[in-house]
Write an enzyme that holds these catalytic residues in place. Structure first.
Site, short mmCIF file in Angstrom:
data_model
loop_
_atom_site.label_atom_id
_atom_site.label_comp_id
_atom_site.label_asym_id
_atom_site.label_seq_id
_atom_site.Cartn_x
_atom_site.Cartn_y
_atom_site.Cartn_z
N GLY A 36 -35.38 2.12 -43.11
CA GLY A 36 -34.41 2.47 -42.07
C GLY A 36 -34.49 1.60 -40.83
O GLY A 36 -33.61 1.67 -39.97
N ARG A 92 -27.58 9.58 -17.06
CA ARG A 92 -27.32 10.85 -16.36
C ARG A 92 -28.59 11.55 -15.90
O ARG A 92 -28.59 12.30 -14.94
CB ARG A 92 -26.46 11.77 -17.22
CG ARG A 92 -25.00 11.38 -17.11
CD ARG A 92 -24.10 12.28 -17.90
NE ARG A 92 -24.04 11.85 -19.29
CZ ARG A 92 -23.19 12.34 -20.17
NH1 ARG A 92 -22.35 13.28 -19.84
NH2 ARG A 92 -23.19 11.88 -21.41
N HIS A 125 -23.69 6.49 -13.95
CA HIS A 125 -23.52 7.86 -13.45
C HIS A 125 -23.77 7.90 -11.94
O HIS A 125 -23.03 8.51 -11.19
CB HIS A 125 -24.49 8.79 -14.19
CG HIS A 125 -24.40 10.20 -13.74
ND1 HIS A 125 -23.27 10.94 -13.92
CD2 HIS A 125 -25.28 10.99 -13.09
CE1 HIS A 125 -23.46 12.13 -13.41
NE2 HIS A 125 -24.66 12.19 -12.90
N LYS A 185 -15.48 21.98 -7.93
CA LYS A 185 -16.04 22.27 -9.27
C LYS A 185 -17.38 22.99 -9.18
O LYS A 185 -18.25 22.61 -8.42
CB LYS A 185 -16.21 20.95 -10.02
CG LYS A 185 -17.01 21.03 -11.32
CD LYS A 185 -16.79 19.79 -12.18
CE LYS A 185 -18.07 19.11 -12.57
NZ LYS A 185 -17.87 17.93 -13.42
N ARG A 187 -20.33 24.02 -11.95
CA ARG A 187 -20.72 23.92 -13.35
C ARG A 187 -21.40 25.21 -13.79
O ARG A 187 -22.35 25.67 -13.16
CB ARG A 187 -21.63 22.70 -13.56
CG ARG A 187 -21.92 22.44 -15.02
CD ARG A 187 -22.45 21.04 -15.30
NE ARG A 187 -21.44 20.00 -15.46
CZ ARG A 187 -20.64 19.88 -16.50
NH1 ARG A 187 -20.67 20.75 -17.49
NH2 ARG A 187 -19.77 18.88 -16.56
N ASP A 214 -11.93 10.30 -13.94
CA ASP A 214 -13.35 10.64 -14.04
C ASP A 214 -14.12 9.43 -14.53
O ASP A 214 -13.54 8.51 -15.11
CB ASP A 214 -13.54 11.83 -15.00
CG ASP A 214 -14.72 12.71 -14.59
OD1 ASP A 214 -15.54 12.25 -13.76
OD2 ASP A 214 -14.82 13.83 -15.09
#
Ligand code: R5P
Length: 291
Positions: A36, A92, A125, A185, A187, A214
């Protein structure tokens, strides 16, 4: 200057080579060993030349391929290696939220830059992540690419789905000479958000065409909620635009169901890829290798 397109970014790499005046472009030979593991081999005469590797690191396999390509290019005797990571995975997690966690963005910066002389990426980000590189690192923006496209379309207002995206919406609004506003916003969890209109709007939005801007569309939760809220608030048409279109699971279909158009740049390759960041990346590369 040579351009090499990793398997995650072949089409964008070719566009970049065209933007660089048809710089020699190559795709490495790759195969998997029986266990692999990945095998890569770069072709062409790279000795003494500046070599650009283009490879988004959306998956761990993409990242391993990038590291192997960097080593192969160094082995081939390149003068300098310019590493272009259009979508920089793990960006992020740019801080330690709980004890015991890594700062993943920093870990990736350190490894990606080992065999690089210059790193170029697009809409991180957080731009502060650039400071994690010890080598020269540059961030292109996806906003001009989307703006070039939207210039041809009847757009009335730009909307950021949250306060964190205000700079992006502002930049787009300047490029298109249209007003902007940001939604509020909250979350709820990684897939759900609650949105509301700001107390003051820059115009009467009824019947107008809004483009929600965005940096990344991932599960689509943010854009779907934003589009539903704007529709309920009387907007006539709603489009969604992003730099990085991950469109996880059925995100693309869910957004399509509540919007009129979806626009994305080509940092990842997806059905909404309508704008290219190649000119913006090529501009940065040209400045680093003017000859
Ligand atoms: C948030 O800070 C980002 O700018 C995006 O709004 C978010 O990552 C989009 O994620 P999703 O598509 O999962 O709502």
């Amino acid at each position: 200057m040579h351009v090499i397109g990793g398997t995650a970014s072949t089409a964008l790499a070719e566009r970049i080579s065209r933007e660089l005046g048809n710089a020699p472009f190559g795709i490495p030979f790759t195969k998997r060993f029986p266990d692999g593991e990945l095998y890569v081999r770069v072709g062409g005469r790279l000795e003494g030349d500046d070599v650009v590797i283009v490879q988004s690191t959306r998956t761990d396999q993409d990242l391993v391929e990038l590291l192997l390509l960097e080593d192969a290019v160094r082995e081939a005797g390149a003068r300098r290696t310019f590493v272009v990571v259009p979508y920089f995975g793990y960006a992020r997690q740019d801080r330690r939220f709980f004890p015991g966690e890594p700062v993943s963005a920093r870990a990736l910066c350190r490894h990606v830059e080992i065999d690089a002389d210059i790193v170029v990426t697009v809409d991180l980000h957080s731009s502060q992540t650039l400071s994690q590189f010890s080598k020269p690192a540059f961030e292109a923006s996806g906003i001009p690419a989307i703006a070039r496209l939207l210039r041809e379309r009847p757009v009335d207002v730009l909307v950021s789905p949250d306060k964190g995206g205000i700079d992006r919406a502002k930049r787009m609004s300047q490029l298109l000479d249209r007003p902007w506003f940001a939604l509020e916003k909250t979350r709820i969890d990684s897939e759900h958000v609650e949105l509301s209109l700001p107390p003051e709007l820059p115009m009467d939005i009824r019947g107008k065409h809004a483009v929600i801007v965005d940096d990344v569309i991932s599960t689509g939760g943010t854009i779907v909620e934003a589009a539903k809220l704007l529709k309920k608030s009387g907007l006539g048409a709603i489009s969604a635009a992003c730099t990085h279109g991950l469109f996880l699971r059925d995100a693309f279909e869910r957004i399509k169901a509540v919007s009129d158009e979806i626009y994305s740049t080509d940092t990842l390759g997806n059905p909404a890829e309508k704008a290219s960041v190649a000119p913006d990346i090529a501009q940065i590369l040209r400045r680093q290798s003017p000859s």
